[in-house]
Design an enzyme around this catalytic site. Structure first.
Site, PDB file in Angstrom:
ATOM      1  N   GLY A   1       8.923  -6.911  -4.192  1.00  0.00           N
ATOM      2  CA  GLY A   1       7.499  -7.194  -3.908  1.00  0.00           C
ATOM      3  C   GLY A   1       6.583  -6.745  -5.032  1.00  0.00           C
ATOM      4  O   GLY A   1       7.021  -6.197  -6.049  1.00  0.00           O
TER       5      GLY A   1
ATOM      6  N   VAL B   1       4.301  -4.291  -5.164  1.00  0.00           N
ATOM      7  CA  VAL B   1       4.310  -2.848  -5.412  1.00  0.00           C
ATOM      8  C   VAL B   1       5.716  -2.391  -5.807  1.00  0.00           C
ATOM      9  O   VAL B   1       5.883  -1.569  -6.707  1.00  0.00           O
ATOM     10  CB  VAL B   1       3.811  -2.078  -4.169  1.00  0.00           C
ATOM     11  CG1 VAL B   1       3.958  -0.576  -4.360  1.00  0.00           C
ATOM     12  CG2 VAL B   1       2.353  -2.425  -3.879  1.00  0.00           C
TER      13      VAL B   1
ATOM     14  N   ARG C   1      15.620 -12.784   2.356  1.00  0.00           N
ATOM     15  CA  ARG C   1      15.110 -13.790   1.421  1.00  0.00           C
ATOM     16  C   ARG C   1      15.519 -13.514  -0.033  1.00  0.00           C
ATOM     17  O   ARG C   1      15.952 -14.409  -0.742  1.00  0.00           O
ATOM     18  CB  ARG C   1      13.578 -13.812   1.534  1.00  0.00           C
ATOM     19  CG  ARG C   1      12.893 -15.099   1.163  1.00  0.00           C
ATOM     20  CD  ARG C   1      11.435 -15.037   1.575  1.00  0.00           C
ATOM     21  NE  ARG C   1      10.726 -13.990   0.834  1.00  0.00           N
ATOM     22  CZ  ARG C   1      10.017 -14.203  -0.258  1.00  0.00           C
ATOM     23  NH1 ARG C   1       9.880 -15.423  -0.739  1.00  0.00           N
ATOM     24  NH2 ARG C   1       9.399 -13.217  -0.857  1.00  0.00           N
ATOM     25  N   SER C   2      15.382 -12.262  -0.476  1.00  0.00           N
ATOM     26  CA  SER C   2      15.675 -11.938  -1.886  1.00  0.00           C
ATOM     27  C   SER C   2      17.022 -11.251  -2.062  1.00  0.00           C
ATOM     28  O   SER C   2      17.393 -10.926  -3.201  1.00  0.00           O
ATOM     29  CB  SER C   2      14.590 -11.021  -2.454  1.00  0.00           C
ATOM     30  OG  SER C   2      13.343 -11.631  -2.423  1.00  0.00           O
TER      31      SER C   2
ATOM     32  N   ARG D   1       0.592   6.799   8.391  1.00  0.00           N
ATOM     33  CA  ARG D   1      -0.437   7.617   7.723  1.00  0.00           C
ATOM     34  C   ARG D   1      -1.209   8.546   8.654  1.00  0.00           C
ATOM     35  O   ARG D   1      -1.541   9.663   8.271  1.00  0.00           O
ATOM     36  CB  ARG D   1      -1.452   6.703   7.018  1.00  0.00           C
ATOM     37  CG  ARG D   1      -0.913   6.067   5.768  1.00  0.00           C
ATOM     38  CD  ARG D   1      -1.969   5.193   5.148  1.00  0.00           C
ATOM     39  NE  ARG D   1      -1.396   4.337   4.130  1.00  0.00           N
ATOM     40  CZ  ARG D   1      -1.863   3.131   3.832  1.00  0.00           C
ATOM     41  NH1 ARG D   1      -2.918   2.644   4.461  1.00  0.00           N
ATOM     42  NH2 ARG D   1      -1.294   2.422   2.889  1.00  0.00           N
TER      43      ARG D   1
ATOM     44  N   CYS E   1      -4.798   2.145  -0.855  1.00  0.00           N
ATOM     45  CA  CYS E   1      -5.179   2.093  -2.274  1.00  0.00           C
ATOM     46  C   CYS E   1      -6.637   2.495  -2.512  1.00  0.00           C
ATOM     47  O   CYS E   1      -6.942   3.252  -3.435  1.00  0.00           O
ATOM     48  CB  CYS E   1      -4.922   0.696  -2.832  1.00  0.00           C
ATOM     49  SG  CYS E   1      -5.467  -0.633  -1.751  1.00  0.00           S
TER      50      CYS E   1
ATOM     51  N   GLN F   1     -12.458  -5.272  -4.038  1.00  0.00           N
ATOM     52  CA  GLN F   1     -11.013  -5.077  -4.154  1.00  0.00           C
ATOM     53  C   GLN F   1     -10.279  -6.313  -4.680  1.00  0.00           C
ATOM     54  O   GLN F   1     -10.538  -7.440  -4.255  1.00  0.00           O
ATOM     55  CB  GLN F   1     -10.446  -4.664  -2.791  1.00  0.00           C
ATOM     56  CG  GLN F   1     -11.020  -3.343  -2.306  1.00  0.00           C
ATOM     57  CD  GLN F   1     -10.441  -2.856  -0.992  1.00  0.00           C
ATOM     58  OE1 GLN F   1     -11.197  -2.330  -0.177  1.00  0.00           O
ATOM     59  NE2 GLN F   1      -9.153  -3.011  -0.756  1.00  0.00           N
TER      60      GLN F   1
ATOM     61  N   HIS G   1      -9.229  -2.176  -8.280  1.00  0.00           N
ATOM     62  CA  HIS G   1     -10.274  -2.056  -7.258  1.00  0.00           C
ATOM     63  C   HIS G   1     -11.466  -1.290  -7.843  1.00  0.00           C
ATOM     64  O   HIS G   1     -11.283  -0.290  -8.550  1.00  0.00           O
ATOM     65  CB  HIS G   1      -9.769  -1.253  -6.054  1.00  0.00           C
ATOM     66  CG  HIS G   1      -8.771  -1.964  -5.191  1.00  0.00           C
ATOM     67  ND1 HIS G   1      -8.374  -3.256  -5.387  1.00  0.00           N
ATOM     68  CD2 HIS G   1      -8.098  -1.526  -4.090  1.00  0.00           C
ATOM     69  CE1 HIS G   1      -7.493  -3.595  -4.450  1.00  0.00           C
ATOM     70  NE2 HIS G   1      -7.303  -2.567  -3.661  1.00  0.00           N
TER      71      HIS G   1
HETATM   72  P1  A2P Z   1      11.579 -10.258   0.023  1.00  0.00           P
HETATM   73  O1  A2P Z   1      11.451 -10.449  -1.466  1.00  0.00           O
HETATM   74  O2  A2P Z   1      13.010 -10.460   0.460  1.00  0.00           O
HETATM   75  O3  A2P Z   1      10.579 -11.021   0.828  1.00  0.00           O
HETATM   76  P2  A2P Z   1       4.802  -8.232  -1.064  1.00  0.00           P
HETATM   77  O4  A2P Z   1       3.952  -7.187  -0.401  1.00  0.00           O
HETATM   78  O5  A2P Z   1       4.499  -8.375  -2.527  1.00  0.00           O
HETATM   79  O6  A2P Z   1       4.784  -9.532  -0.339  1.00  0.00           O
HETATM   80  O7  A2P Z   1       6.339  -7.676  -0.992  1.00  0.00           O
HETATM   81  C1  A2P Z   1       6.964  -7.301   0.199  1.00  0.00           C
HETATM   82  C2  A2P Z   1       8.326  -6.677  -0.110  1.00  0.00           C
HETATM   83  O8  A2P Z   1       8.904  -6.238   1.130  1.00  0.00           O
HETATM   84  C3  A2P Z   1       9.329  -7.664  -0.690  1.00  0.00           C
HETATM   85  O9  A2P Z   1      10.224  -6.958  -1.548  1.00  0.00           O
HETATM   86  C4  A2P Z   1      10.055  -8.156   0.547  1.00  0.00           C
HETATM   87  O10 A2P Z   1      11.354  -8.679   0.286  1.00  0.00           O
HETATM   88  C5  A2P Z   1      10.167  -6.860   1.310  1.00  0.00           C
HETATM   89  N1  A2P Z   1      10.410  -7.067   2.738  1.00  0.00           N
HETATM   90  C6  A2P Z   1       9.710  -7.824   3.608  1.00  0.00           C
HETATM   91  N2  A2P Z   1      10.247  -7.757   4.856  1.00  0.00           N
HETATM   92  C7  A2P Z   1      11.330  -6.934   4.752  1.00  0.00           C
HETATM   93  C8  A2P Z   1      12.328  -6.466   5.671  1.00  0.00           C
HETATM   94  N3  A2P Z   1      12.312  -6.809   6.959  1.00  0.00           N
HETATM   95  N4  A2P Z   1      13.310  -5.662   5.209  1.00  0.00           N
HETATM   96  C9  A2P Z   1      13.325  -5.286   3.900  1.00  0.00           C
HETATM   97  N5  A2P Z   1      12.430  -5.698   2.984  1.00  0.00           N
HETATM   98  C10 A2P Z   1      11.440  -6.511   3.396  1.00  0.00           C
END
Ligand code: A2P
Length: 334
Positions: free
Chosen positions: A13, A15, A40-41, A102, A131, A158, A238
């Site tokens: 993602g 961050v 997904r990734s 938090r 943030c 922001q 920001h």
């Molecule tokens: P993925 O790349 O597989 O979607 P952003 O805030 O930039 O959209 O990034 C969100 C991050 O959190 C990405 O790395 C995303 O992976 C990951 N993510 C989202 N849902 C899950 C989950 N259920 N388990 C693990 N990682 C997740």
């Protein structure tokens, strides 16, 4: 010094990728790294410190046969709620970038320049603040210590990167005339006085985060705080107008000097040379930039500040990695 094992949850993602960059820069004593994402990734390759890593799908069993000392989470609130306790039960300390934990009384909410000692009270989870809150409290803490803050009025400007990849793409594609997918209205050429969901009191969640988190981090629930948070068509950084009222009187030059000597702050305040903090200067920097420092002439003892920081660095990834560094320091001192 011992070497530790570290995991990044949400490594693909906005961050998460910045975590990797900052981990490369700060050189923590880490032996093994693990990277997690959603399905997904999963399977993607990540190049990190000259090595190739495969991103793993985060599941309940993903930690079997792994000993992870520190897990940096930035994968959204629901992933943190579900998986942070799983990591903690296996002996990890989770540093969580979402808002899930938090305001939990048992979870320290930490900005290392402001309340590093709070880390010591953790029960497995340490929260990274919002943030907008982080950059504000870095600037406010030295002033609160010296002049005792009575009331704060936050107005924010922001960047879209604060809304993750989707926010970034909405501005990028919006500039080419495409409709928004992440935001409810176009962000290109526009300002949205709406960040996160609306609450019954008319505030947004983002505004209430700033109000409540500031009190928790400064450990002062007597503070009076109000906020308006606005999304603007800026990619990175920001900006915040912060109006502060103090209990005690202050000398403006002394206040400026207090800010310039405080940790993590760079004062840029030369209006005669048209020099003041701007998001384009803060981009890719770890410091909080403060300028436009002037007396609020409408009250007995008040000041206006303009505070700018890179929201993905100090506002998120840098602060999280700094918490990890401080945690390791405390471990080493034991
Ligand atoms: P993925 O790349 O597989 O979607 P952003 O805030 O930039 O959209 O990034 C969100 C991050 O959190 C990405 O790395 C995303 O992976 C990951 N993510 C989202 N849902 C899950 C989950 N259920 N388990 C693990 N990682 C997740």
């Amino acid at each position: 010094m011992k070497a530790y094992n570290l995991a990044v949850v949400g490594a693909t993602g906005m961050v998460g990728r910045k975590f990797l960059q900052i981990l490369e820069e700060k050189k923590l004593p880490i032996e093994n790294y693990y990277f997690f994402s959603s399905a997904r990734s999963a399977g993607k390759q990540i190049e990190f410190m000259g090595k190739k890593y495969t991103v793993e799908k985060l599941t309940e069993n993903a930690l079997d046969n792994k000993k992870i000392d520190i897990a940096l989470f930035s994968a959204g609130g629901s992933t943190s709620k579900k998986f942070a306790p799983v990591f903690v039960s296996k002996g990890s300390v989770v540093i969580d970038n979402s808002s899930a934990w938090r305001m939990d009384d048992k979870v320290p909410l930490v900005v290392p320049e402001v309340n590093p000692e709070a880390i010591k009270s953790h029960k497995g989870i340490i929260a990274n603040p919002n943030c907008s809150t982080i950059q504000a409290v870095v600037a406010l803490k030295p002033l609160h210590d010296k002049y005792k803050i009575k009331r704060i009025v936050y107005s924010t400007y922001q960047a879209v990167s604060g809304a993750g990849m989707g926010g970034y793409q909405d501005l990028e594609m919006g500039l080419k005339g495409e409709k928004p997918k992440k935001f409810p209205h176009p962000i290109a050429g526009n300002c949205l006085p709406h960040i996160d969901e609306f609450l019954p009191n008319g505030y947004t969640k983002e505004e209430m985060k700033m109000i409540n988190e500031t009190k928790k981090i400064l450990n002062d629930y007597s503070l009076k705080i109000t906020a308006t948070t606005v999304r603007v068509p800026v990619f990175h950084g920001h900006s915040e107008s912060i109006n502060v009222e103090f209990e005690r009187d202050f000398d403006l030059d002394e206040l400026k000097q207090t800010l310039s000597q405080a940790p993590g702050i760079i004062v840029i305040d030369n209006p005669e040379k048209l020099e003041y903090p701007m998001p384009i200067y803060a981009e890719d920097k770890d410091e909080v930039f403060v300028g436009r420092i002037r007396r609020d002439e409408s009250v007995k003892s008040g000041v206006n500040l303009w505070v700018v920081a890179d929201n993905i660095r100090k506002g998120a990834a840098t602060n999280t990695v700094q918490i990890a560094q401080q945690l390791i320091k405390f471990w080493e001192e034991r």
